[in-house]
Write a protein that holds these residues in place. Structure first.
Motif, PDB file in Angstrom:
ATOM      1  N   THR A 244     -45.171  -5.851 -15.225  1.00 35.20           N
ATOM      2  CA  THR A 244     -45.380  -6.544 -16.408  1.00 35.20           C
ATOM      3  C   THR A 244     -44.080  -7.063 -16.793  1.00 35.20           C
ATOM      4  OG1 THR A 244     -45.484  -4.448 -17.516  1.00 35.20           O
ATOM      5  CG2 THR A 244     -47.711  -5.408 -16.921  1.00 35.20           C
ATOM      6  N   CYS A 245     -42.919  -6.438 -16.725  1.00 34.87           N
ATOM      7  CA  CYS A 245     -41.688  -6.824 -17.138  1.00 34.87           C
ATOM      8  C   CYS A 245     -41.101  -8.012 -16.632  1.00 34.87           C
ATOM      9  CB  CYS A 245     -40.616  -5.659 -16.963  1.00 34.87           C
ATOM     10  SG  CYS A 245     -39.253  -5.950 -18.120  1.00 34.87           S
ATOM     11  N   PHE A 246     -41.528  -8.346 -15.404  1.00 35.94           N
ATOM     12  CA  PHE A 246     -41.255  -9.521 -14.686  1.00 35.94           C
ATOM     13  C   PHE A 246     -41.629 -10.600 -15.277  1.00 35.94           C
ATOM     14  CE2 PHE A 246     -41.671  -8.000  -9.883  1.00 35.94           C
ATOM     15  CZ  PHE A 246     -40.547  -7.032  -9.795  1.00 35.94           C
ATOM     16  N   PHE A 247     -42.903 -10.704 -16.221  1.00 35.81           N
ATOM     17  CA  PHE A 247     -43.398 -11.809 -16.824  1.00 35.81           C
ATOM     18  C   PHE A 247     -42.454 -11.929 -18.181  1.00 35.81           C
ATOM     19  CE2 PHE A 247     -46.832 -10.356 -14.164  1.00 35.81           C
ATOM     20  CZ  PHE A 247     -47.124 -11.490 -13.274  1.00 35.81           C
ATOM     21  N   ALA A 248     -41.802 -10.907 -18.489  1.00 37.51           N
ATOM     22  CA  ALA A 248     -40.871 -10.984 -19.834  1.00 37.51           C
ATOM     23  C   ALA A 248     -39.760 -11.946 -19.707  1.00 37.51           C
ATOM     24  CB  ALA A 248     -40.523  -9.768 -20.219  1.00 37.51           C
ATOM     25  N   LEU A 249     -39.482 -12.470 -18.418  1.00 41.24           N
ATOM     26  CA  LEU A 249     -38.424 -13.633 -18.241  1.00 41.24           C
ATOM     27  C   LEU A 249     -38.880 -14.582 -17.318  1.00 41.24           C
ATOM     28  CD1 LEU A 249     -35.299 -11.030 -17.497  1.00 41.24           C
ATOM     29  CD2 LEU A 249     -35.723 -12.260 -19.584  1.00 41.24           C
ATOM     30  N   PRO A 250     -38.428 -15.994 -17.550  1.00 39.81           N
ATOM     31  CA  PRO A 250     -38.986 -16.869 -16.790  1.00 39.81           C
ATOM     32  C   PRO A 250     -38.391 -16.876 -15.407  1.00 39.81           C
ATOM     33  CG  PRO A 250     -38.265 -17.670 -19.134  1.00 39.81           C
ATOM     34  CD  PRO A 250     -37.865 -16.207 -18.747  1.00 39.81           C
ATOM     35  N   ALA A 251     -37.336 -16.240 -15.330  1.00 40.06           N
ATOM     36  CA  ALA A 251     -36.531 -16.371 -14.007  1.00 40.06           C
ATOM     37  C   ALA A 251     -37.272 -15.215 -12.789  1.00 40.06           C
ATOM     38  CB  ALA A 251     -35.137 -15.706 -13.946  1.00 40.06           C
ATOM     39  N   THR A 252     -38.361 -14.255 -13.590  1.00 41.83           N
ATOM     40  CA  THR A 252     -38.808 -13.280 -12.455  1.00 41.83           C
ATOM     41  C   THR A 252     -40.306 -13.526 -12.661  1.00 41.83           C
ATOM     42  OG1 THR A 252     -38.572 -11.819 -14.401  1.00 41.83           O
ATOM     43  CG2 THR A 252     -36.888 -11.822 -12.675  1.00 41.83           C
ATOM     44  N   ALA A 302     -29.937  -9.762 -15.254  1.00 39.18           N
ATOM     45  CA  ALA A 302     -30.754  -9.621 -16.644  1.00 39.18           C
ATOM     46  C   ALA A 302     -32.142  -8.948 -16.581  1.00 39.18           C
ATOM     47  CB  ALA A 302     -30.996 -11.243 -16.916  1.00 39.18           C
ATOM     48  N   PHE A 303     -32.511  -9.200 -15.492  1.00 40.61           N
ATOM     49  CA  PHE A 303     -33.923  -8.181 -15.590  1.00 40.61           C
ATOM     50  C   PHE A 303     -33.743  -6.598 -15.382  1.00 40.61           C
ATOM     51  CE2 PHE A 303     -36.853  -5.702 -13.164  1.00 40.61           C
ATOM     52  CZ  PHE A 303     -38.178  -5.901 -13.726  1.00 40.61           C
TER      53      PHE A 303
END
Length: 338
Positions: A244-252, A302-303
């Protein structure tokens, strides 16, 4: 005084190692570019990641309670959760201190024997290692080439080179011989000075028996399916924390569930490193792992920084609150007995 100085030195050494790993992770990276990624955080997805971690904490506390039931102890979920979170907080100060801290906290709060609680925690750690191994096996089936390349480039390859150079050095062998001779001399000197006191041996034997009894609790579970359910739930939540944290950043946000499992495995390796809270080791391994999915080092860091920082803040805030509540409960109990 000497033990205290040694403890301080060990803590500073581990912090220095963590700082070195963190520096190595960010070496050659534009920090402003990394920090600019945080301006695009999608807070809803980050909160979902944090919620998954909270569910995992509660599930772990309930699973710990299930291990205590065969020993004849039934502490409430509340006090068990408070002790568990206090242990997580202690791990930020010194690796593996949390296991001892949570056992000591629950023992003081409920009167349960410390040694038996320590035995149950050892059981938990063994099960966690097996669970991480199962996740690694799943990752190997889904991402065989990526995982194999990652392990070779970041763990086995560098480790093999270091060991080859280390044990090919005659100074290292001379040091090992000197240390061995010193240990033999020290043991002979201790033996000549006299045997340890019987009281110490009795306490040591009693503690080992208590730990063994706690370890046997897994064989006497009265709710084995509940124990299995919480074990699976804990690791599912760990997976969802990453995914779910992937979707918190546009790059991931385009990464797949298989990538989430990959991050769970390599992040678990980083968190297992003998440094406070996996600092540096987690950032290094996760960022390099994500580079195998086409991300730049800046995006990977960043992630890793967002994921690690959010979970660390949860532990700091909740752990401090739980520690304060336990201290208040103990003072109230002392005042009541006075």
């Amino acid at each position: 005084m000497q033990k205290k100085a040694l403890s301080i030195f060990r803590n500073l050494l581990l912090l220095a190692i963590a700082g070195l790993l963190l520096w190595w992770s960010f070496r050659g990276v534009d920090l402003r570019a990394t920090l600019s990624e945080f301006s695009e955080i999608r807070w809803g997805w980050l909160l979902l990641s944090v919620a998954a971690s909270l569910i995992a904490f509660l599930s772990r506390a309930e699973r710990w309670r299930l291990l205590m039931r065969p020993l004849g102890y039934h502490p409430g979920l509340g006090v068990t959760s408070l002790s568990l979170m206090t242990g997580y907080l202690a791990n930020l100060a010194l690796p593996r201190l949390g296991e001892v801290t949570r056992c000591g906290s629950l023992s003081r709060a409920t009167g349960m024997p410390f040694d038996r609680l320590l035995g149950t925690v050892i059981v938990e750690r063994v099960i966690d290692v097996l669970s991480l191994a199962a996740c690694m096996l799943g990752t190997a089936l889904l991402e065989r080439e990526r995982l194999g390349g990652f392990l070779h480039d970041n763990l086995f390859g560098p480790l093999g080179e270091k060991l080859s150079g280390l044990f090919g050095n005659p100074f290292v062998w001379a040091t090992l011989v000197a240390v061995t001779l010193f240990i033999i001399w020290w043991k002979r000197r201790s033996r000549a000075a006299g045997t340890p006191k019987a009281g110490f041996l009795q306490r040591l034997t009693g503690m080992l028996q208590g730990i063994l009894e706690g370890f046997r609790s897994v064989r006497k579970l009265d709710r084995p399916w509940a124990f299995l359910f919480h074990t699976v739930l804990i690791w599912v939540m760990y997976f969802l924390m990453s995914y779910t944290c992937f979707f918190a950043l546009p790059a991931t946000d385009q990464l797949s569930p298989a990538a989430g499992l990959f991050v769970l495995v390599v992040g678990g390796m980083g968190m297992s490193a003998p440094v406070q809270g996996g600092i540096g080791a987690y950032h290094l391994l996760v960022s390099r792992g994500l580079m195998l999915y086409g991300l730049t080092q800046t995006h990977g860091l960043a992630f890793a920084t967002l994921m690690h920082t959010s979970q660390t803040l949860v532990v700091l805030i909740l752990g401090s609150i739980c520690f304060g509540i336990l201290v208040f409960m103990q003072r109230k109990q002392v005042d009541g007995n006075a």
